[in-house]
Write a protein that holds these residues in place. Structure first.
Motif, mmCIF file in Angstrom:
data_model
loop_
_atom_site.group_PDB
_atom_site.id
_atom_site.type_symbol
_atom_site.label_atom_id
_atom_site.label_comp_id
_atom_site.label_asym_id
_atom_site.label_seq_id
_atom_site.Cartn_x
_atom_site.Cartn_y
_atom_site.Cartn_z
ATOM 1 N N GLY A 17 37.716 -56.299 -0.444
ATOM 2 C CA GLY A 17 36.477 -55.602 -0.766
ATOM 3 C C GLY A 17 35.262 -56.215 -0.110
ATOM 4 N N VAL A 18 35.205 -57.550 -0.080
ATOM 5 C CA VAL A 18 34.072 -58.228 0.557
ATOM 6 C C VAL A 18 34.048 -57.955 2.046
ATOM 7 N N ARG A 19 35.233 -58.055 2.693
ATOM 8 C CA ARG A 19 35.263 -57.794 4.138
ATOM 9 C C ARG A 19 34.853 -56.354 4.440
ATOM 10 N N ALA A 20 35.397 -55.408 3.690
ATOM 11 C CA ALA A 20 35.042 -54.008 3.925
ATOM 12 C C ALA A 20 33.552 -53.775 3.710
ATOM 13 N N SER A 21 32.986 -54.404 2.686
ATOM 14 C CA SER A 21 31.571 -54.210 2.366
ATOM 15 C C SER A 21 30.671 -54.707 3.483
ATOM 16 N N LEU A 311 49.217 -60.174 0.521
ATOM 17 C CA LEU A 311 48.710 -61.380 1.161
ATOM 18 C C LEU A 311 47.228 -61.206 1.457
ATOM 19 N N THR A 312 46.458 -62.250 1.216
ATOM 20 C CA THR A 312 45.015 -62.188 1.442
ATOM 21 C C THR A 312 44.647 -61.779 2.868
ATOM 22 N N PRO A 313 45.236 -62.383 3.909
ATOM 23 C CA PRO A 313 44.856 -61.978 5.267
ATOM 24 C C PRO A 313 45.143 -60.510 5.558
ATOM 25 N N VAL A 314 46.163 -59.956 4.897
ATOM 26 C CA VAL A 314 46.466 -58.532 5.080
ATOM 27 C C VAL A 314 45.357 -57.683 4.454
ATOM 28 N N ALA A 315 44.916 -58.054 3.248
ATOM 29 C CA ALA A 315 43.817 -57.332 2.604
ATOM 30 C C ALA A 315 42.557 -57.382 3.459
ATOM 31 N N ILE A 316 42.284 -58.528 4.063
ATOM 32 C CA ILE A 316 41.109 -58.671 4.925
ATOM 33 C C ILE A 316 41.233 -57.758 6.136
#
Length: 448
Positions: A17-21, A311-316
């Motif tokens: 969410g932070v990266r997308a924002s 995985l966090t990097p995948v979400a990013i």
């Protein structure tokens, strides 16, 4: 100007969410993000970051003993759980501030409140305020799954484990995945008596069989007890505050804490998805296409809430791809092939590509190369623990299709090696690379 309050409203200020924002905002979108707990999400606040700090802390138990073999006069040392716990939480708070600062620098409106979906282009805040957005992105992540059984309320999850008032002398850990094995290693190094309870007969399902068998062997040597095919029957609290754990087919176990690490489920309950027609799968995950779009055209989702790869990097990557595609005019699709992963157990595991079993099923003809060795440091320290590196090769093309490692610094080595697998390099390419000696990583180019 748009008739909406925002061009993008993000529910959940975790990694995706932070990266997308911030990327959407950098493309000129008017963005708001709602978070009802702490900015940073599972990874930063109660997941991989504080967990890795505990892993670092746990490694000192063996390092301090090994140092004596390297000439250091190290006295017997006492471990202070309170100090480590508080230092880790201070670092989490620092990182949370940096995440908030990043959003503020990109002029993203941060709403520290719960938000639910009130319509295809409408959200409702906890105080009843309704806001409109041209697009809504759901990035609410996952949540620990706790099976229902008598006394399950006495168990804790990975959410609470970082805040324990005192270190448990005896801990039972339910589960066989990466969270269970990581915390088993952590607590064992801190001096707790650890029992892993698994309702099945396998740890680390999805990882290569030889690698997970090696971790099981080493863990048992270190004193961790394993109970397989042992579903929970009940947990009861005793007068002295301890817990009695009843398992199917096993003797009762007395413990000071029970940690349930039985997997994570998409965090989709009670946020209004089904009411507006967003389709969920049988696990409660939001169904999305390759562009992260749900069955409702104005609603998207990224990260663990989609249950693709947790995985966090995948979400990013997904958050970045979403914002670049929708707001940046750069259509981007995430490639889920050859995503590396790690288990920060003691010792750690790194893996990328197909396991031996997967490769045999898919390719038929394969070649497997292994190196089973003691790290130089372990030899001098008198530690018998052995590392295992495994390379899986497509016999028809010589392409390396899988790398699996267990041993000191395996994840650090695997990250660079994963580039070679992702690029489709061959065993001959590895062989043609001069070894970096003396190192553990050189085993990858010396496999015969």
């Amino acid at each position: 100007m748009s008739n909406f309050d925002y061009d993008l409203f993000v529910i959940g200020a975790g990694s995706g969410g932070v990266r997308a924002s911030r990327i959407a905002a950098s493309h000129g979108a008017r963005v708001a993000v709602a978070e009802d707990y702490r900015v940073g999400g599972t990874c930063v606040i109660r997941g991989c970051v504080p967990k890795k700090l505990l892993v670092y802390g746990a490694h000192f138990a063996e390092d301090l003993k090994d140092a004596r073999h390297f000439g250091w006069d190290v006295p017997d040392c006492k471990f202070d759980w309170d100090r480590l716990r508080d230092n880790v939480q201070a670092e989490v708070t620092r990182l949370e501030g940096l995440y908030g600062q990043t959003l503020d620098n990109h002029k993203v409106t941060v709403l520290k409140t719960r938000a639910t979906i009130a319509g295809p282009q409408k959200v409702r805040l906890a105080d009843g305020t309704e806001l409109t957005a041209e697009r809504i992105l759901v990035a609410t992540g996952g949540w620990p799954h706790v099976p229902e059984f008598p006394g399950s309320e006495h168990a804790i999850t990975s959410n609470e484990v970082f805040h324990l008032e005192k270190l448990p002398k005896r801990v039972v850990i339910a589960g066989g995945g990466y969270i269970a094995n990581e915390f088993a290693g952590i607590f064992n190094e801190f001096g707790s008596k650890v029992t892993i309870v698994n309702r099945g007969d396998t740890i680390l399902r999805g990882y290569d069989e030889q690698i997970r068998d090696r971790l099981l062997q080493i863990s048992m040597t270190k004193g961790i007890d394993f109970k397989f095919n042992a579903p929970f029957q009940s947990i009861s609290k005793n007068d002295d505050g301890s817990l009695t754990v009843m398992l199917e087919g096993c003797e009762p176990i007395t413990a000071d804490a029970v940690l349930v690490a039985a997997g994570r489920v998409p965090n989709t309950k009670g946020i209004g998805l089904e009411e507006v027609g967003v389709e969920l799968d049988e696990h409660g995950a939001i169904k999305v296409d390759e562009t992260n779009q749900s069955s409702v055209p104005s609603i998207y989702a990224v990260g663990d809430v989609t249950n693709r790869i947790q995985l966090t990097p995948v979400a990013i990557r997904e958050g970045q791809a979403f914002s670049d595609s929708v707001f940046g005019g750069k259509p981007t699709v995430v490639d889920y092939q050859n995503v590396p992963s790690a288990v920060f157990s003691h010792p750690p595991i790194g893996a990328v590509g197909m396991t031996e079993a997967q490769a045999r099923n898919k390719l038929g003809s394969i070649r497997v190369y292994t190196s089973d060795f003691r790290a130089m440091k372990n030899v001098l320290a008198g530690r018998n623990e052995r590392a295992l590196y495994k390379m899986v090769v497509n016999a028809a093309t010589d392409q390396v299709v899988g790398l699996h490692m267990i041993g000191p610094d395996a994840p650090e080595i695997l990250q660079a090696a994963a580039i070679a697998v992702k690029a489709g390099l061959t065993k001959a390419d590895f062989d043609a690379t001069v070894a970096l000696h003396p190192s553990m990583a050189e085993e990858l180019v010396l496999l015969k």
